[in-house]
Design a protein around this motif. Sequence first.
Motif: not given
Length: 607
Positions: A213-225
Amino acid sequence: MERRETLRFELASYEVMDLLVGNHIYADPPRVVVRELLQNAVDACRLRQALEPGYTPEIILSWAPGRLSVRDNGIGMTEDVVRNFFLRVGRSYYSSAEFHARYAHVAFAPIARFGIGALSAFLVADRLVVETRHGAPDAVPVGLEIEGVHSSITVRDLPAHTPVGTRLELHLRPEVAYPDLLHIVRHWARHLELPVRVETAETAAAVVPPDDGAGYRRQLLEPANFLLLDPARRHQIRTRRLQFDGDGLQGFVEYLYLHRPGHLCLPWTEGGRGLVDVYTENAPRAVSLDGIYVGDRLPCWLGGPGVAFDLNLSSQALAVQLHLNRKEFVENLPYRHLVERLDGLLADDLINLLQEARLTPIQIAESIAALVDIRRLRHHAEATGATAAWERLARLPIFPRRQGGTRAYLTWSEFEQAPEVIRIPVGQDRISFPESAAHQVDDFWWDRHYGLARDVAAAAAPSYTSLDANPVADAFLERAYAPIRICVDPVLGCSYPVYGLGAPAPMLVAGLPVLPFASAQPLAMTWALGGWVLNALYPEVAAALTCPPGSPERLSREKSWRDLARRLGVLPLAADAAAAGANLPAHDTAEWWEQEWERFLLSRGRY
């Protein structure tokens, strides 16, 4: 004597086999082969897992120069399955009556359904070796050596102690290599509950772990995005996230928006440009089916660079299916139900967002126009038949209505009760004003036009203006209404249409719409509806309409109108008509209107 002969279709097997492996269906064959091998192994392991409590699945993909192999300890194949399904292209064992009769009691939904998985090996290989043994105690191991899609197949004996499962070894063509096999497996195995071991000649063995489920916790506003272009306005950046977990749907949809006082908008629209740049190639954008990646197309109306999503669908719960290329869903009834469901959930959340922002009706109307890409929504609805988002938006008070000189915002169901609607093009849509100034300007033009509108339309016909309107309201109007006549004010040099509920689309002549004019003077053409309109009641136009289409006289007149409209360009000035040598009366002119508009703005201190 009448000739009678019985014929039937015959399958050109060689040509069909060449078509399937000739790269006409699948793009990027090396990656596609890995997907086909992986999902066949996953199906075999899932079926055995459903049958044997305590079973531990194992899938291994390995590559060495010249060879790619996949090994699983799944259910395996009997000799009958090998002969009747594995070697019969297009006949899937999982879709057969034999499978359903044997495993009807098992809760199992296969990924592979087309019966061409093994054939895909010949997209990259010249030779295929197969070793398999079914899990039944009395099953006999089966070995095959296949030299090509048109060659004979050699069957060989295997040792009795051959483990349960299947092993496929592909003898690759010289130009095919898999140094990035681990990356390819991770691309396809987005949300698998089974571990996949990857071994290559160039890197150490690695395991793609079961999905946690880690993929579901990714955030749109992570620094790389994303990249922040205006740090002083960072406080305006917000995200909205919808989480799904159940009823065959897992994952999230997240979108970026900007919140300014009294206004919400998307970051890539006019109100948000220059603030943030989203790297769409880095942000999560994936849809999977039963754990295997399908594509980056979100099955709903929401879209744009500031949207992230990672969804995993269950084919068993949702009954959705894929096309043969496995990159697109079959747009059948179950898929449309899924689209309606997502559309409704996203539209409901958007309405909740507006309510939480505590906006006025005017601000709600403006924010909806800035948040909803109405062109995308219309295209999406036309392509899928989904209406959930339209139904939700129709409940909002975003439709401006003028009645007796007063303004009110209504829902669509209230707005569409009138058989006729007038849209007055007050001002220029490209000019933007604060809310108070817009209303001041709006009221000025309303006073100038309301008397004319009252005279030419039904007394109960509501009217609204370009400063009242927004793209969403216009889109609803265009879905139910059509122009039925044009009103012309020869003093102000302004034209505007009257729309009728359920009216047919205007006739086109020379590429121009034809509608009757309500005017104090006979005009041949005028500027309205965003372009030139011909007067169906003008004698020359009426005479042309009586000529058969394609006749010399009709073609000649149509050419003169087309040329005139082209020479007049975007700004309808009477002087241009005279310069064009048109043998037509004066057109309604925007010259006086432009000057009056400028004088009004100067008098209000807006320049």
